[in-house]
Design an enzyme around this catalytic site. Structure first.
Site, PDB file in Angstrom:
ATOM      1  N   ARG A 185     -11.033   4.392   5.734  1.00 60.33           N
ATOM      2  CA  ARG A 185      -9.768   3.946   5.289  1.00 60.33           C
ATOM      3  C   ARG A 185      -9.898   2.275   5.162  1.00 60.33           C
ATOM      4  O   ARG A 185      -9.125   1.248   5.313  1.00 60.33           O
ATOM      5  CB  ARG A 185      -8.673   3.828   6.280  1.00 60.33           C
ATOM      6  CG  ARG A 185      -8.362   5.221   6.665  1.00 60.33           C
ATOM      7  CD  ARG A 185      -7.693   5.958   5.644  1.00 60.33           C
ATOM      8  NE  ARG A 185      -7.824   7.400   6.098  1.00 60.33           N
ATOM      9  CZ  ARG A 185      -8.458   8.202   5.837  1.00 60.33           C
ATOM     10  NH1 ARG A 185      -9.464   8.035   5.298  1.00 60.33           N
ATOM     11  NH2 ARG A 185      -8.398   9.516   6.104  1.00 60.33           N
TER      12      ARG A 185
ATOM     13  N   SER B 283       1.062   6.778   8.077  1.00 63.19           N
ATOM     14  CA  SER B 283       0.689   6.779   9.334  1.00 63.19           C
ATOM     15  C   SER B 283       0.843   5.264   9.605  1.00 63.19           C
ATOM     16  O   SER B 283       0.090   4.385   8.725  1.00 63.19           O
ATOM     17  CB  SER B 283      -0.752   7.146   9.721  1.00 63.19           C
ATOM     18  OG  SER B 283      -0.852   8.467   9.464  1.00 63.19           O
TER      19      SER B 283
ATOM     20  N   GLU C 273      -2.591   0.746  10.316  1.00 60.57           N
ATOM     21  CA  GLU C 273      -3.342   1.328   9.181  1.00 60.57           C
ATOM     22  C   GLU C 273      -2.580   0.561   7.827  1.00 60.57           C
ATOM     23  O   GLU C 273      -3.136   0.883   6.595  1.00 60.57           O
ATOM     24  CB  GLU C 273      -3.009   2.781   9.062  1.00 60.57           C
ATOM     25  CG  GLU C 273      -3.723   3.311   7.833  1.00 60.57           C
ATOM     26  CD  GLU C 273      -4.229   5.043   7.803  1.00 60.57           C
ATOM     27  OE1 GLU C 273      -4.526   5.268   9.331  1.00 60.57           O
ATOM     28  OE2 GLU C 273      -3.960   5.880   7.069  1.00 60.57           O
TER      29      GLU C 273
HETATM   30  C1  LIG Z   1       4.029  10.071   3.537  1.00 64.12           C
HETATM   31  C2  LIG Z   1       2.718   9.343   3.521  1.00 64.12           C
HETATM   32  C3  LIG Z   1       1.635  10.020   3.645  1.00 64.12           C
HETATM   33  C4  LIG Z   1       0.548   9.640   3.438  1.00 64.12           C
HETATM   34  N1  LIG Z   1      -0.820  10.046   3.824  1.00 64.12           N
HETATM   35  C5  LIG Z   1      -1.975   9.579   3.517  1.00 64.12           C
HETATM   36  C6  LIG Z   1      -3.300  10.280   3.861  1.00 64.12           C
HETATM   37  O1  LIG Z   1      -3.263  11.415   4.377  1.00 64.12           O
HETATM   38  N2  LIG Z   1      -4.250   9.549   3.865  1.00 64.12           N
HETATM   39  C7  LIG Z   1      -4.286   8.133   3.418  1.00 64.12           C
HETATM   40  O2  LIG Z   1      -5.604   7.746   3.308  1.00 64.12           O
HETATM   41  N3  LIG Z   1      -3.240   7.715   3.350  1.00 64.12           N
HETATM   42  C8  LIG Z   1      -2.211   8.112   3.312  1.00 64.12           C
HETATM   43  N4  LIG Z   1      -0.769   7.456   3.097  1.00 64.12           N
HETATM   44  C9  LIG Z   1      -0.900   5.896   2.679  1.00 64.12           C
HETATM   45  C10 LIG Z   1      -0.972   5.851   1.128  1.00 64.12           C
HETATM   46  O3  LIG Z   1      -0.424   6.718   0.559  1.00 64.12           O
HETATM   47  C11 LIG Z   1      -2.435   5.600   0.651  1.00 64.12           C
HETATM   48  O4  LIG Z   1      -3.269   4.436   1.229  1.00 64.12           O
HETATM   49  C12 LIG Z   1      -2.391   5.114  -1.119  1.00 64.12           C
HETATM   50  O5  LIG Z   1      -3.524   5.346  -1.367  1.00 64.12           O
HETATM   51  C13 LIG Z   1      -1.735   3.769  -1.254  1.00 64.12           C
HETATM   52  O6  LIG Z   1      -1.728   3.581  -2.750  1.00 64.12           O
HETATM   53  P1  LIG Z   1      -0.791   2.972  -3.487  1.00 64.12           P
HETATM   54  O7  LIG Z   1      -0.795   2.973  -4.840  1.00 64.12           O
HETATM   55  O8  LIG Z   1       0.720   3.051  -2.936  1.00 64.12           O
HETATM   56  O9  LIG Z   1      -0.946   1.479  -2.878  1.00 64.12           O
HETATM   57  P2  LIG Z   1      -0.363   0.187  -2.433  1.00 64.12           P
HETATM   58  O10 LIG Z   1       0.470   0.011  -1.250  1.00 64.12           O
HETATM   59  O11 LIG Z   1       0.623  -0.298  -3.754  1.00 64.12           O
HETATM   60  O12 LIG Z   1      -1.443  -0.894  -2.210  1.00 64.12           O
HETATM   61  C14 LIG Z   1      -2.300  -0.811  -1.264  1.00 64.12           C
HETATM   62  C15 LIG Z   1      -3.324  -2.041  -1.196  1.00 64.12           C
HETATM   63  O13 LIG Z   1      -4.236  -1.495  -2.448  1.00 64.12           O
HETATM   64  C16 LIG Z   1      -4.113  -2.762  -3.458  1.00 64.12           C
HETATM   65  N5  LIG Z   1      -4.191  -2.164  -4.893  1.00 64.12           N
HETATM   66  C17 LIG Z   1      -3.239  -1.254  -5.207  1.00 64.12           C
HETATM   67  N6  LIG Z   1      -3.753  -1.029  -6.440  1.00 64.12           N
HETATM   68  C18 LIG Z   1      -4.802  -1.698  -6.851  1.00 64.12           C
HETATM   69  C19 LIG Z   1      -5.559  -2.183  -8.002  1.00 64.12           C
HETATM   70  N7  LIG Z   1      -5.672  -1.234  -8.924  1.00 64.12           N
HETATM   71  N8  LIG Z   1      -6.509  -2.942  -7.836  1.00 64.12           N
HETATM   72  C20 LIG Z   1      -6.816  -3.720  -6.618  1.00 64.12           C
HETATM   73  N9  LIG Z   1      -5.974  -3.798  -5.351  1.00 64.12           N
HETATM   74  C21 LIG Z   1      -5.075  -2.652  -5.567  1.00 64.12           C
HETATM   75  C22 LIG Z   1      -2.905  -3.407  -2.989  1.00 64.12           C
HETATM   76  O14 LIG Z   1      -2.802  -5.085  -3.351  1.00 64.12           O
HETATM   77  C23 LIG Z   1      -2.977  -3.325  -1.478  1.00 64.12           C
HETATM   78  O15 LIG Z   1      -3.788  -4.052  -1.058  1.00 64.12           O
HETATM   79  C24 LIG Z   1       0.218   8.061   3.233  1.00 64.12           C
HETATM   80  C25 LIG Z   1       1.616   7.459   2.735  1.00 64.12           C
HETATM   81  C26 LIG Z   1       2.882   8.066   3.034  1.00 64.12           C
HETATM   82  C27 LIG Z   1       4.208   7.375   2.505  1.00 64.12           C
END
Ligand SMILES: Cc1cc2nc3c(=O)[nH]c(=O)nc-3n(C[C@H](O)[C@H](O)[C@H](O)COP(=O)(O)OP(=O)(O)OC[C@H]3O[C@@H](n4cnc5c(N)ncnc54)[C@H](O)[C@@H]3O)c2cc1C
Length: 312
Positions: free
Chosen positions: A175, A226, A296
């Site tokens: 992660r 999480s 996380e």
């Molecule tokens: C119900 C639920 C279940 C989940 N299950 C999992 C799971 O099973 N496994 C897991 O690993 N995670 C899980 N997550 C967490 C989350 O979905 C992941 O971490 C996801 O990959 C985050 O993506 P996002 O686009 O929403 O990122 P954001 O939340 O928008 O951003 C996350 C980080 O990435 C940066 N970022 C985003 N896009 C870019 C880009 N293009 N360039 C540079 N930086 C960037 C942001 O600045 C920030 O620091 C879950 C979340 C929820 C709500």
């Protein structure tokens, strides 16, 4: 002074830019104050241009994807918040190679590759968020993770150049990628995944199994997923439950009765409420079991962004 620069940048970006937008509207958990300047980048050109304009004007900026993993402050974010909605994906049938813009919805890419019988991303069929967020976090589930299939990515460097980098550049760990710790000045523009031909029926069965497992174990409602990483050899959810905290409320947020590592906004929750539950879980688990839980989710404080702003 800053106001004048913000107005000029907003004008240059036209319809993509809006002033004083509640981030709660866009965040998965429904929490977050006003973004001073919100840019919704629907194409690669706007994404890159927004970053370059902010840099030129000396305005603090951050790029987010689906905002599914971020606790945003109640008092909002100063400077420019860019939401990445670049959704283009290219599927190369001859090579099973996928090139996805970083704002593409990762679950959709996983569903499409599974449908095609291309193995490697099926674990992500129910993963919220974008490709960019998944790369930055090295997201993973069910034994899979981004690091296992990412073969290359285009990044925008702080100097404003597009550069293609390989997976080693990200220094992926559990992660984690180097972009998680970076000063947020590099963005992922696109990602390439090398997949392998598999039996489509077997992949479809896996996808169904993963979806059912999520439905069984993860509570519905507005969450950030999480809250804490699992400590070595244990589970954060088990520890929080054992500490007797299931169902504990602070304001409009509650520790899920179904899975104690999920904190839910019941509708009127705030970042302060969510943070109060985080602090409580950390303190109680440490007091009772001597284990310090590490978040996380990413917790963004306004002061972090304004420091960056004043440092410019
Ligand atoms: C119900 C639920 C279940 C989940 N299950 C999992 C799971 O099973 N496994 C897991 O690993 N995670 C899980 N997550 C967490 C989350 O979905 C992941 O971490 C996801 O990959 C985050 O993506 P996002 O686009 O929403 O990122 P954001 O939340 O928008 O951003 C996350 C980080 O990435 C940066 N970022 C985003 N896009 C870019 C880009 N293009 N360039 C540079 N930086 C960037 C942001 O600045 C920030 O620091 C879950 C979340 C929820 C709500």
């Amino acid at each position: 002074m800053t106001e004048r620069r913000l107005a000029a940048v907003a004008a240059a970006l036209g319809e993509a830019a809006q002033r004083d937008v509640p981030l709660a509207r866009h965040s998965g958990v429904g929490i977050g104050g006003l973004a001073e300047l919100l840019v919704i980048a629907r194409d690669r050109g706007t994404l890159i241009r927004a970053v370059l304009l902010a840099q030129e004007a000396g305005i603090a900026w951050r790029v987010f994807g689906g905002l599914t993993n971020i606790l945003l402050p109640d008092d909002g974010l100063r400077g420019m918040v860019i939401l990445n909605h670049t959704r283009g994906v290219d599927y190369d049938t001859a090579t099973c190679r996928v090139v996805a813009e970083s704002g593409a919805i990762i679950a959709k890419v996983a569903q499409e590759t599974t449908r095609r019988g291309w193995g490697g991303l099926t674990w992500a069929v129910g993963l919220p968020g974008t490709v960019g967020g998944a790369v930055v976090n090295n997201a993973g589930a069910f034994g899979g993770e981004i690091a296992k299939t990412l073969s290359a990515a285009e990044i925008l460097t702080p100097e404003g150049h597009i550069q293609t980098v390989g997976p080693d550049w990200f220094a992926f760990q559990y992660r984690y990628s180097r972009l998680k710790a970076a000063a947020r000045q590099v963005i992922v523009v696109s990602a390439t995944f090398e997949l392998t031909l598999r039996d489509p029926a077997a992949l479809a069965a896996k996808a169904t199994e993963y979806t059912e497992r999520r439905q069984r174990t993860q509570p519905p409602g507005r969450t950030l997923g999480s809250t804490f990483k699992n400590p070595p050899g244990d589970y954060a959810g088990r520890l929080i439950e054992a500490a007797g905290l299931k169902g504990t409320r602070r304001g409009g947020c509650v520790i899920s009765e179904q899975h104690a590592n999920f904190f839910i906004n019941e509708g009127h929750g705030t970042a302060a409420d969510y943070q109060a539950l985080i602090d409580l879980a950390q303190a109680e688990v440490e007091r009772q079991f001597g284990i310090r839980l590490e978040p996380e989710i990413e917790i963004v404080k306004q002061s972090a962004v304004s420091d960056q702003l004043s440092a410019r």
